[in-house]
Design a protein around this motif. Structure first.
Motif, PDB file in Angstrom:
ATOM      1  N   PRO A  57      21.308  28.663  77.491  1.00  0.00           N
ATOM      2  CA  PRO A  57      21.773  28.060  76.229  1.00  0.00           C
ATOM      3  C   PRO A  57      22.518  29.052  75.349  1.00  0.00           C
ATOM      4  CG  PRO A  57      19.389  28.369  76.201  1.00  0.00           C
ATOM      5  CD  PRO A  57      19.839  28.628  77.599  1.00  0.00           C
ATOM      6  N   ALA A  58      22.109  30.333  75.378  1.00  0.00           N
ATOM      7  CA  ALA A  58      22.794  31.331  74.554  1.00  0.00           C
ATOM      8  C   ALA A  58      24.238  31.518  75.007  1.00  0.00           C
ATOM      9  CB  ALA A  58      22.033  32.656  74.611  1.00  0.00           C
ATOM     10  N   SER A  59      24.464  31.567  76.330  1.00  0.00           N
ATOM     11  CA  SER A  59      25.819  31.750  76.846  1.00  0.00           C
ATOM     12  C   SER A  59      26.679  30.511  76.600  1.00  0.00           C
ATOM     13  CB  SER A  59      25.766  32.066  78.341  1.00  0.00           C
ATOM     14  OG  SER A  59      25.098  33.288  78.573  1.00  0.00           O
ATOM     15  N   ILE A  60      26.086  29.326  76.725  1.00  0.00           N
ATOM     16  CA  ILE A  60      26.846  28.097  76.472  1.00  0.00           C
ATOM     17  C   ILE A  60      27.266  28.028  75.013  1.00  0.00           C
ATOM     18  CG2 ILE A  60      26.679  25.584  76.366  1.00  0.00           C
ATOM     19  CD1 ILE A  60      24.942  25.692  78.855  1.00  0.00           C
ATOM     20  N   LEU A  61      26.309  28.323  74.100  1.00  0.00           N
ATOM     21  CA  LEU A  61      26.648  28.322  72.676  1.00  0.00           C
ATOM     22  C   LEU A  61      27.698  29.380  72.366  1.00  0.00           C
ATOM     23  CD1 LEU A  61      26.159  27.361  69.781  1.00  0.00           C
ATOM     24  CD2 LEU A  61      24.316  29.044  69.623  1.00  0.00           C
ATOM     25  N   GLY A  62      27.551  30.566  72.955  1.00  0.00           N
ATOM     26  CA  GLY A  62      28.537  31.613  72.717  1.00  0.00           C
ATOM     27  C   GLY A  62      29.925  31.214  73.183  1.00  0.00           C
ATOM     28  N   ALA A  63      30.001  30.546  74.328  1.00  0.00           N
ATOM     29  CA  ALA A  63      31.301  30.101  74.839  1.00  0.00           C
ATOM     30  C   ALA A  63      31.928  29.053  73.933  1.00  0.00           C
ATOM     31  CB  ALA A  63      31.132  29.556  76.255  1.00  0.00           C
ATOM     32  N   ILE A  64      31.103  28.131  73.437  1.00  0.00           N
ATOM     33  CA  ILE A  64      31.621  27.082  72.542  1.00  0.00           C
ATOM     34  C   ILE A  64      32.139  27.687  71.242  1.00  0.00           C
ATOM     35  CG2 ILE A  64      30.964  25.082  71.157  1.00  0.00           C
ATOM     36  CD1 ILE A  64      29.016  24.308  73.382  1.00  0.00           C
TER      37      ILE A  64
ATOM     38  N   ALA B 223      35.347  29.567  71.793  1.00  0.00           N
ATOM     39  CA  ALA B 223      36.470  28.634  71.926  1.00  0.00           C
ATOM     40  C   ALA B 223      36.907  28.102  70.552  1.00  0.00           C
ATOM     41  CB  ALA B 223      36.077  27.479  72.845  1.00  0.00           C
ATOM     42  N   LEU B 224      35.932  27.778  69.694  1.00  0.00           N
ATOM     43  CA  LEU B 224      36.269  27.289  68.358  1.00  0.00           C
ATOM     44  C   LEU B 224      36.978  28.355  67.537  1.00  0.00           C
ATOM     45  CD1 LEU B 224      33.024  25.297  67.435  1.00  0.00           C
ATOM     46  CD2 LEU B 224      35.249  24.377  68.094  1.00  0.00           C
ATOM     47  N   VAL B 225      36.529  29.608  67.651  1.00  0.00           N
ATOM     48  CA  VAL B 225      37.186  30.692  66.924  1.00  0.00           C
ATOM     49  C   VAL B 225      38.615  30.872  67.408  1.00  0.00           C
ATOM     50  CG1 VAL B 225      37.177  33.191  66.549  1.00  0.00           C
ATOM     51  CG2 VAL B 225      35.046  31.900  66.377  1.00  0.00           C
ATOM     52  N   LEU B 226      38.824  30.829  68.722  1.00  0.00           N
ATOM     53  CA  LEU B 226      40.172  30.978  69.264  1.00  0.00           C
ATOM     54  C   LEU B 226      41.075  29.831  68.828  1.00  0.00           C
ATOM     55  CD1 LEU B 226      39.400  32.236  72.888  1.00  0.00           C
ATOM     56  CD2 LEU B 226      40.208  33.560  70.926  1.00  0.00           C
ATOM     57  N   ILE B 227      40.542  28.609  68.834  1.00  0.00           N
ATOM     58  CA  ILE B 227      41.325  27.463  68.385  1.00  0.00           C
ATOM     59  C   ILE B 227      41.663  27.593  66.909  1.00  0.00           C
ATOM     60  CG2 ILE B 227      41.253  24.973  67.985  1.00  0.00           C
ATOM     61  CD1 ILE B 227      39.569  24.737  70.524  1.00  0.00           C
ATOM     62  N   SER B 228      40.688  28.075  66.120  1.00  0.00           N
ATOM     63  CA  SER B 228      40.929  28.274  64.691  1.00  0.00           C
ATOM     64  C   SER B 228      42.015  29.312  64.456  1.00  0.00           C
ATOM     65  CB  SER B 228      39.622  28.713  64.015  1.00  0.00           C
ATOM     66  OG  SER B 228      39.822  28.914  62.633  1.00  0.00           O
TER      67      SER B 228
ATOM     68  N   ASP C 184      41.681  22.097  61.932  1.00  0.00           N
ATOM     69  CA  ASP C 184      40.895  22.700  60.869  1.00  0.00           C
ATOM     70  C   ASP C 184      39.473  22.873  61.364  1.00  0.00           C
ATOM     71  OD1 ASP C 184      39.955  21.735  57.500  1.00  0.00           O
ATOM     72  OD2 ASP C 184      39.959  23.657  58.507  1.00  0.00           O
ATOM     73  N   VAL C 185      39.240  23.999  62.057  1.00  0.00           N
ATOM     74  CA  VAL C 185      37.933  24.210  62.666  1.00  0.00           C
ATOM     75  C   VAL C 185      36.964  24.810  61.678  1.00  0.00           C
ATOM     76  CG1 VAL C 185      36.733  25.371  64.569  1.00  0.00           C
ATOM     77  CG2 VAL C 185      39.049  24.505  64.873  1.00  0.00           C
ATOM     78  N   ASP C 186      37.476  25.562  60.681  1.00  0.00           N
ATOM     79  CA  ASP C 186      36.581  26.238  59.753  1.00  0.00           C
ATOM     80  C   ASP C 186      35.972  25.219  58.806  1.00  0.00           C
ATOM     81  OD1 ASP C 186      36.939  28.919  57.350  1.00  0.00           O
ATOM     82  OD2 ASP C 186      35.201  27.897  58.165  1.00  0.00           O
ATOM     83  N   ALA C 187      34.899  24.614  59.253  1.00  0.00           N
ATOM     84  CA  ALA C 187      34.267  23.581  58.450  1.00  0.00           C
ATOM     85  C   ALA C 187      33.373  24.223  57.422  1.00  0.00           C
ATOM     86  CB  ALA C 187      33.466  22.632  59.349  1.00  0.00           C
ATOM     87  N   GLY C 188      33.965  24.840  56.405  1.00  0.00           N
ATOM     88  CA  GLY C 188      33.182  25.473  55.359  1.00  0.00           C
ATOM     89  C   GLY C 188      32.593  24.437  54.445  1.00  0.00           C
TER      90      GLY C 188
ATOM     91  N   LEU D   2      30.524  27.154  57.429  1.00  0.00           N
ATOM     92  CA  LEU D   2      29.793  26.846  58.651  1.00  0.00           C
ATOM     93  C   LEU D   2      30.278  27.670  59.831  1.00  0.00           C
ATOM     94  CD1 LEU D   2      27.748  25.101  60.175  1.00  0.00           C
ATOM     95  CD2 LEU D   2      29.548  23.389  60.472  1.00  0.00           C
ATOM     96  N   MET D   3      31.596  27.840  59.957  1.00  0.00           N
ATOM     97  CA  MET D   3      32.124  28.565  61.107  1.00  0.00           C
ATOM     98  C   MET D   3      31.735  30.033  61.073  1.00  0.00           C
ATOM     99  SD  MET D   3      33.690  27.597  63.755  1.00  0.00           S
ATOM    100  CE  MET D   3      33.201  28.702  65.043  1.00  0.00           C
ATOM    101  N   VAL D   4      31.726  30.633  59.888  1.00  0.00           N
ATOM    102  CA  VAL D   4      31.307  32.032  59.753  1.00  0.00           C
ATOM    103  C   VAL D   4      29.831  32.169  60.101  1.00  0.00           C
ATOM    104  CG1 VAL D   4      31.014  33.937  58.124  1.00  0.00           C
ATOM    105  CG2 VAL D   4      33.072  32.513  58.023  1.00  0.00           C
ATOM    106  N   TRP D   5      29.022  31.276  59.556  1.00  0.00           N
ATOM    107  CA  TRP D   5      27.576  31.328  59.814  1.00  0.00           C
ATOM    108  C   TRP D   5      27.284  31.117  61.300  1.00  0.00           C
ATOM    109  CZ3 TRP D   5      23.359  28.949  61.778  1.00  0.00           C
ATOM    110  CH2 TRP D   5      22.100  29.312  61.274  1.00  0.00           C
ATOM    111  N   LEU D   6      27.949  30.143  61.891  1.00  0.00           N
ATOM    112  CA  LEU D   6      27.705  29.830  63.298  1.00  0.00           C
ATOM    113  C   LEU D   6      28.137  30.967  64.211  1.00  0.00           C
ATOM    114  CD1 LEU D   6      26.655  27.624  65.183  1.00  0.00           C
ATOM    115  CD2 LEU D   6      28.972  26.693  65.287  1.00  0.00           C
ATOM    116  N   THR D   7      29.235  31.636  63.869  1.00  0.00           N
ATOM    117  CA  THR D   7      29.694  32.767  64.677  1.00  0.00           C
ATOM    118  C   THR D   7      28.683  33.901  64.659  1.00  0.00           C
ATOM    119  OG1 THR D   7      32.007  32.200  64.229  1.00  0.00           O
ATOM    120  CG2 THR D   7      31.554  34.440  64.996  1.00  0.00           C
ATOM    121  N   MET D   8      28.169  34.226  63.482  1.00  0.00           N
ATOM    122  CA  MET D   8      27.183  35.295  63.375  1.00  0.00           C
ATOM    123  C   MET D   8      25.887  34.907  64.079  1.00  0.00           C
ATOM    124  SD  MET D   8      27.783  36.778  59.553  1.00  0.00           S
ATOM    125  CE  MET D   8      26.956  38.284  60.020  1.00  0.00           C
TER     126      MET D   8
END
Length: 249
Positions: free
Chosen positions: A27-34, A37-42, A57-61, A116-122
């Motif tokens: 699950p950690a690797s799957i979440l990391g990959a997702i 991908a969202l960061v790259l798309i952003s 608009d991926v940065d759902a702040g 949300l995107m910053v929090w999720l990345t960290m």
């Protein structure tokens, strides 16, 4: 020589995949990959030309609770209006409790201000590193990668990652959005939109728009019942009952 290099490459790739997708690493690797991908798309949407997609608009702040310093009379809407009432009476208590619990949880982990995107990345970074280190340095020597064991280890790693993310985002949480002060005196005279199915002299809630996240307030009316979606004007605040009295706008 070429055959050996190919064989080494295949074995190396297989070993890497086995490390990334074994036990609680899955699950950690799957979440990391997702998240990656969202960061790259952003980044693609922010820095590349617009090819007709409009830049996702991926940065759902989502500012669920932008540090609103409220009197007890004003509830902060956590972004999800859980209207579980049946025709204005009865079964709205559980929805209110769930909404309050959600807002409190968001504030506790700093999702009320941190995008949300910053929090999720960290979180994904902490979660992956924790899962990798704990599994290969400790867990693999004590546990078998069964489904139940992996589920428990995943929960443990996620909880630790949430705590680490919470403390890491503390400076950002203090800097992002300054507190907005709302008191009953500042709401009286304003307008709101009815959120419950009906408003009467015993029950009702409304969404009061602000320059940040809207507020969800308890309202009453002594006139004719007002239906959901109607705009109302706040005429006074009843401190004894902790509600706002409104009239149809």
């Amino acid at each position: 020589m070429t055959v050996l290099l190919v064989a080494d490459g295949v074995s190396w790739s297989r070993a890497l995949l086995e490390h990334l997708f074994v036990g609680p690493m899955l699950p950690a690797s799957i979440l990391g990959a997702i998240v990656l991908a969202l960061v790259l798309i952003s980044l693609l949407g922010a820095f590349s030309p617009d090819f007709g997609f409009g830049g996702p608009d991926v940065d759902a702040g989502v500012d669920l609770d932008p540090g609103v310093d409220l009197d007890p009379s004003v509830e902060v809407d956590a972004g999800a209006s859980l209207d579980t009432s049946v025709e204005g009476h009865g079964h709205h208590v559980s929805g209110d409790m769930l909404g309050g619990l959600t807002a409190a949880t968001m504030r506790a982990v700093h999702l009320d201000r941190v995008p949300l995107m910053v929090w999720l990345t960290m979180f994904a970074l902490f979660y992956w590193v924790l899962s990798y280190v704990l599994w290969f340095e400790f867990d693999v020597h004590h546990y078998q990668p069964t489904l139940w064991t992996c589920a428990l280890l995943t929960i443990r790693n996620a909880v630790i990652a949430v705590v680490l993310t919470r403390f890491t985002t503390a400076p950002l949480h203090r800097l992002l959005i300054p507190p907005t002060h709302h008191h009953p005196a500042t709401l009286v005279g304003g307008t709101a939109v009815v959120e419950t199915s009906v408003v009467d002299d015993t029950f009702g809630r409304a969404r009061y728009a602000t320059n940040a996240a809207p507020l969800l307030i308890d309202i009453r009316t002594t006139g004719s019942p007002i239906t959901k979606g109607s705009r109302v004007r706040i005429i006074r605040f009843d401190a004894a009952q902790n509600v706002y009295h409104v009239e149809s706008a």
